[in-house]
Motif scaffolding. Structure first.
Motif: not given
Length: 452
Positions: A138-142, A146-148, A150-161, A326-329
């Motif tokens: 849940x933390x990784x996919x927010x 879904x994604x791990x 670097x590009x999507x992790x940067x989005x997650x970092x801003x979202x968390x803030x 994403x395909x797996x999901x």
């Protein structure tokens, strides 16, 4: 449910056979080994949940079996068996990592209770592990993003803030990248999650109806206004108002929206009363709003009110590392919906999907996979199941072999990254990954990840 696998190790065959009879009657799958060397060979070939080994054996004793088991199968529970006079040795073995010991001669009930206690403990540990993995995912996919990469992790970092704040947010990015999912995830993770999340596409409603939809109207204010209507902004009171394609908002409504943001009030169409509202505004656009401000098509003051925090959602071509995930999901989602047993995607199909640029982004990926699942005739998606644009693409140089291989590649990289971030500390890395230490050891071995 899969049977618990138990390996019994003793150079006295009668003891092995007696334990086999006792434990098999309890529903366990039992394998016998008549010396330490044979036991280690079996451990190297097959995974066991529990190993019961005698301490005193010729050539290779139980201590060495324990040490080898810890190397080859870190998640396996080891029980030491010893004569009553050698209990001290069993205690030493427990200090070395054995979970329990049994003295000879043993009572059948003692065997049953010891194994039952260990199995129940392992089941509880497994449940906790699954829970941690779900929480980690849940933390990784927010919230379904879904994604791990670097590009999507940067989005997650801003979202968390921004989640706990009240600041308005402008989400930018190409069409189909999932801007709406980001908006909903921020709402559902924040303090307003128990209040309404109201979404409206500003470009999908005719201009003459949009004002009434947003602000509401009074009965009789225009021909079709046969009763009072509450606007979407009022309905979102206390919660979040998501304005998709906000760049399409007409100039007249831009002024009214600015008043809502600045003064927290609005006036319905044809009414004189002022309604006070408290909404967090999250806007999204695939247009260049800054350029529209320069062109005089969007109010500068509204732009800065909306753009307190900008979150840019990357296009799928910028985060191709996430395509296998994403395909797996989506394969799982659409297979369930269609009642099919589709589980995988073959080499050629995966290569094609990784080579494609996805101008429609995740929305296009979803549609392609839904079509593929509907048309598929087996458990594996093939190139034949994909749309023409994917079947004819040049796939030269795309480094993948199958969904499973691609997932292994990304899992390997994610584990390496966690190990690096935790300076090689396996316990800390396992905790960060949401798995137990034994699982991490297995993954390090399976994925051939070298550690210092």
């Amino acid at each position: 449910m899969q049977k618990t696998n138990i390996l019994v190790v003793d150079d006295e065959k009668d003891i092995c056979r007696a334990l086999n009879i006792i434990l098999s009657k309890e529903g366990y799958a039992v394998t016998e080994a008549y010396n330490g060397e044979q036991a280690v060979e079996l451990i190297g070939r097959q995974s066991y949940d529990i190993i019961m080994t005698d301490i005193k054996m010729e050539k290779m004793d139980g201590f060495e079996v324990l040490r080898q088991a810890q190397k080859l199968s870190p998640g396996t529970s080891v029980i030491m068996m010893t004569a009553f006079a050698s209990v001290g040795s069993a205690v030493d073995a427990m200090r070395s990592g054995a979970v329990d010991y049994i003295t000879k001669p043993f009572l059948n009930d003692d065997i049953r209770l010891t194994i039952k206690r260990i199995v129940e403990g392992r089941d509880l540990l497994m449940e906790n592990q699954i829970l941690r993995q779900e929480l980690s995912q849940r933390c990784i996919s927010f919230k379904n993003i879904i994604g791990t990469s670097d590009a999507i992790q940067k989005v997650f970092a801003v979202m968390e803030k921004v989640v706990p704040s009240k600041a308005n947010i402008l989400i930018t990015g190409d069409s189909g990248t999932g801007k709406g999912l980001v908006a909903q995830a921020i709402h559902e993770s924040g303090p307003r999650k128990d209040k309404p999340f109201i979404a409206i596409n500003c470009g999908a409603i005719p201009e003459n109806l949009l004002e009434s939809e947003l602000f509401g109207h009074k009965k009789g204010s225009f021909t079709s206004a046969i009763e009072d209507k509450k606007g979407l902004i009022t309905m979102a009171n206390g919660g979040t108002l998501f304005l998709d394609e906000v760049g399409e908002l007409p100039p007249s409504l831009q002024v009214k929206l600015l008043n809502v943001i600045q003064n927290k009030e609005l006036t319905p169409v044809g009414d004189t009363r002022v309604i006070t509202v408290d909404v967090r505004v999250i806007a999204a656009t695939n247009a260049d709003l800054a350029q529209r401000v320069k062109d005089g098509r969007f109010r500068e003051d509204l732009f800065y009110r909306l753009n307190v925090i900008e979150i840019r959602v990357p296009s799928l071509r910028e985060r191709k590392d996430d395509i296998p995930l994403l395909i797996k999901h989506y394969l799982s989602v659409f297979a369930d919906e269609a009642g099919k047993s589709v589980k995988d995607i073959d080499y050629e199909a995966m290569k094609s999907m990784l080579a494609y640029d996805w101008p429609g982004n995740i929305r296009e990926l979803r549609n392609s996979l839904e079509r593929a699942v509907v048309l598929s005739e087996g458990e594996v998606i093939t190139l034949h199941d994909l749309p023409d644009k994917l079947r004819t693409i040049d796939v030269e140089g795309i480094p993948t072999s199958s969904l499973r291989q691609a997932l292994d590649d990304y899992e390997r990289e994610y584990i390496r990254r966690s190990m690096t971030e935790n300076k090689g500390n396996k316990e800390a890395a396992a905790e960060r990954l949401g798995i137990d230490l034994a699982t991490l050891y297995r993954k390090l071995k399976k994925l051939r990840i070298e550690t210092a």
